[in-house]
Design a protein around this motif. Structure first.
Motif, PDB file in Angstrom:
ATOM      1  N   ILE A 367       0.849  -1.196   0.000  1.00  0.00           N
ATOM      2  CA  ILE A 367       0.000   0.000   0.000  1.00  0.00           C
ATOM      3  C   ILE A 367       0.878   1.237   0.000  1.00  0.00           C
ATOM      4  O   ILE A 367       2.089   1.158   0.219  1.00  0.00           O
ATOM      5  N   ASP A 368       0.266   2.384  -0.248  1.00  0.00           N
ATOM      6  CA  ASP A 368       0.932   3.668  -0.068  1.00  0.00           C
ATOM      7  C   ASP A 368       0.500   4.251   1.264  1.00  0.00           C
ATOM      8  O   ASP A 368      -0.684   4.201   1.627  1.00  0.00           O
ATOM      9  N   LEU A 375       6.586   7.555  -2.829  1.00  0.00           N
ATOM     10  CA  LEU A 375       7.263   7.723  -4.118  1.00  0.00           C
ATOM     11  C   LEU A 375       6.525   8.771  -4.950  1.00  0.00           C
ATOM     12  O   LEU A 375       5.356   8.596  -5.297  1.00  0.00           O
ATOM     13  N   ILE A 376       7.231   9.851  -5.315  1.00  0.00           N
ATOM     14  CA  ILE A 376       6.647  10.930  -6.101  1.00  0.00           C
ATOM     15  C   ILE A 376       7.110  10.863  -7.549  1.00  0.00           C
ATOM     16  O   ILE A 376       6.400  11.284  -8.459  1.00  0.00           O
ATOM     17  N   VAL A 536      -1.123  10.677  -8.525  1.00  0.00           N
ATOM     18  CA  VAL A 536      -1.457  10.917  -7.122  1.00  0.00           C
ATOM     19  C   VAL A 536      -2.204   9.709  -6.586  1.00  0.00           C
ATOM     20  O   VAL A 536      -3.255   9.339  -7.112  1.00  0.00           O
ATOM     21  N   PRO A 537      -1.675   9.031  -5.535  1.00  0.00           N
ATOM     22  CA  PRO A 537      -2.363   7.844  -5.000  1.00  0.00           C
ATOM     23  C   PRO A 537      -3.640   8.222  -4.282  1.00  0.00           C
ATOM     24  O   PRO A 537      -3.742   9.279  -3.675  1.00  0.00           O
ATOM     25  N   GLY A 538      -4.607   7.319  -4.339  1.00  0.00           N
ATOM     26  CA  GLY A 538      -5.903   7.609  -3.750  1.00  0.00           C
ATOM     27  C   GLY A 538      -5.886   7.708  -2.245  1.00  0.00           C
ATOM     28  O   GLY A 538      -6.778   8.293  -1.657  1.00  0.00           O
ATOM     29  N   ILE A 539      -4.856   7.152  -1.590  1.00  0.00           N
ATOM     30  CA  ILE A 539      -4.841   7.165  -0.127  1.00  0.00           C
ATOM     31  C   ILE A 539      -4.544   8.546   0.425  1.00  0.00           C
ATOM     32  O   ILE A 539      -4.775   8.829   1.590  1.00  0.00           O
TER      33      ILE A 539
END
Length: 541
Positions: A367-368, A375-376, A536-539
């Motif tokens: 997961i993020d 990580l960008i 952009v991760p959803g978390i």
């Protein structure tokens, strides 16, 4: 400290509940509460009932018990009139507060020597939340990541959970507005009651040393408590590492937990395990450690940016039991975080076969986590991490050290009005562990930002003079400009580490909150310089 008078409204029989509280609370008589804290009920209490509790007059709801605590500059009893106008049905305070209440409209008043010490117990009796399984995590580094991993693993097992953490408070998937990073005991019990009302199965909570020192988890007994590690931090509060460890160890008393999982990769972990008053499973994750442990990481093989891990029980337990799983999170320290999450869920009573099946079928540890080794970008590798103490900074640099011909560019600063002793230490570590160090501002608070930078830079300069002569040092402020500078000098084979603030959206400078998100600044800088950031991760919140 000053407070503004809250608006009044509603009645004790029809209270207007905040988003942080359950919608329905059975009334409790003040006389019953008095007995619970060792007082003889005053005849004036009659059958007065309360349906909530608050120690801030601005958050009082009709029917609340108001805790008027002594403050650094102003006593909470000075705001009792405002609390009563907002609907407070009774007040708990000390002798000094009782004197200040003489001119306040009459309500039942309970007088105790230390009102903060009874806050948790009173909140527990008022909210009387139905049983939800409680997981509590303490330690210097890794609490946030491990809490997210536990929630993801619980979800893979079909169990809904809430979160009370430094990044956010969640009731299932619903964000709950938070007024404090570490809620007071009154709010913690209300939040858990809210989550129980939403039929969640469990709550995962980060338990800081501040929360333990100031009684913010009083009245809570965690079903499983976990310990990550202990390294230098918060010595402005605790003074010594010994005092810091002693505060952390309170979580492993019978008053606060039923069972525990303790990482024993260093002497502090072993001390915590030995001092625990409850049954403990010990976990060893560092292969260099040779001491005894109930469980140890048998192997950890790099897989992409993350790891394939085998966790095995000690043969002395009389059974050949192991768990195999993977995590996408980089850095050896995330091996420890993932292993701790698995063992804490196992210690809660989940059958081993069911747990292994969830690990195999749903890969819940990939997961993020917002602002934790996030990580960008990939070319150059660009990472934002919350590392804000020496150990965390060293681990973060080790985790992202390029395994290809490229430089490590580290951008960081130090927080104002916090442990000043770690500033030159972090500067020296950064200089020894990076090819380029850009010293900038973190959250200066009310301290002179340039002075903080100088103290960090002093340690870096000393390291360069003694054993890191090839390291390039720069000082760039404000922080957004430092991030821009790092990206401007980076090539595709380089790695950029932005350390210290992680998920935070605001930078506090002399009482003013300035909008600043390292992740957003880094993404925009990468785009300006022709690089492609990750989606952009959803978390992210």
């Amino acid at each position: 400290m000053t407070e503004s008078q809250p608006p009044s409204g509603g009645t004790p029989s029809s209270p207007q509940r905040s988003a942080q509280r359950p919608s329905a609370v059975l009334p409790v008589e003040v006389a019953e509460l008095a007995v619970s804290i060792g007082l003889v009920p005053d005849a004036g209490a009659g059958r007065v009932e309360v349906t909530g509790i608050s120690l801030d007059s601005r958050t009082v709801q009709p029917g609340d018990l108001y805790l008027a605590l002594p403050g650094e500059r102003v006593h909470g009893a000075s705001f009792a009139a405002a609390a009563i106008a907002a609907g407070a049905a009774a007040v708990v305070t000390d002798e000094e507060g009782a004197q200040l209440l003489a001119a306040v409209p009459p309500v039942p008043v309970l007088v105790v020597e230390n009102p903060r010490s009874v806050a948790g117990g009173l909140a527990q009796r008022i909210y009387r939340h139905s049983p939800v399984e409680l997981f509590g995590l303490t330690g210097t580094n890794g609490k946030t990541t491990t809490s997210y991993l536990i929630r993801s693993l619980l979800a893979a097992l079909g169990r809904g959970s809430g979160l009370i953490g430094t990044i956010e408070t969640l009731a299932g998937d619903t964000a709950v507005p938070a007024t404090l990073t570490t809620p007071e005991a009154t709010d913690v019990h209300a939040l858990i009651a809210l989550m129980a009302e939403k039929s969640l199965d469990a709550v995962v909570m980060e338990v800081s040393s501040h929360a333990l020192a100031f009684g913010r988890v009083d009245g809570l007994v965690f079903d499983v408590a976990g310990f990550t590690n202990l390294t230098q931090d918060h010595l402005d509060l605790h003074g010594t590492m010994e005092a810091y460890a002693a505060t952390k160890s309170r979580l492993f008393s019978k008053a606060h937990s039923r069972t525990a999982v303790v990482t024993v990769d260093d002497a502090w972990g072993r001390w915590i395990a030995d001092a625990a008053e409850v049954p403990v499973l010990t976990l060893q994750t560092e292969p260099a450690e040779a001491g005894p442990a109930d469980w140890r990481v048998e192997s950890a093989v790099p897989q992409g940016l993350g790891w394939q891990i085998e966790l095995r029980a000690d043969a002395a337990q009389g059974e050949d039991r192991s768990f195999r799983f993977r995590t996408s999170l980089p850095g050896r320290f995330n091996i420890a975080n993932a292993a701790l999450a698995v063992l804490m869920v196992f210690a809660s009573g989940v059958p081993a076969e069911q747990l292994q099946r969830a690990l195999d079928e749903q890969d819940p540890l990939s997961i993020d986590v917002p602002g934790r080794m996030q990580l960008i970008g990939r070319e150059p590798v660009a990472v934002v991490d919350f590392a804000h103490n020496p150990d965390a900074l060293q681990r973060a640099m080790d985790a992202v050290r390029p395994n290809r011909p490229g430089r490590l560019i580290t951008v960081f600063g130090a927080t104002g009005q916090r442990d000043q002793g770690k500033r030159p230490i972090m500067g020296a570590l950064a200089a020894r562990g990076s090819d380029v160090v850009i010293v900038t501002d973190d959250d200066p608070h009310d301290e002179d930002a340039s002075q903080i930078r100088e103290q960090v830079l002093a340690g870096a300069l000393e390291a360069v003079a003694t054993d890191a002569p090839d390291t390039l040092l720069e000082t760039v402020a404000p922080r957004a400009a430092a991030i821009e500078r790092a990206v401007a000098m980076a090539g595709r084979a380089d790695t950029i580490l932005i350390a210290g603030r992680g998920h935070e959206h605001w930078q506090e400078v002399r009482g003013v909150n300035l909008a600043l998100d390292d992740r957003q600044e880094l993404r925009e800088a990468l785009l300006r310089h022709g690089f492609t950031p990750e989606p952009v991760p959803g978390i992210e919140s």
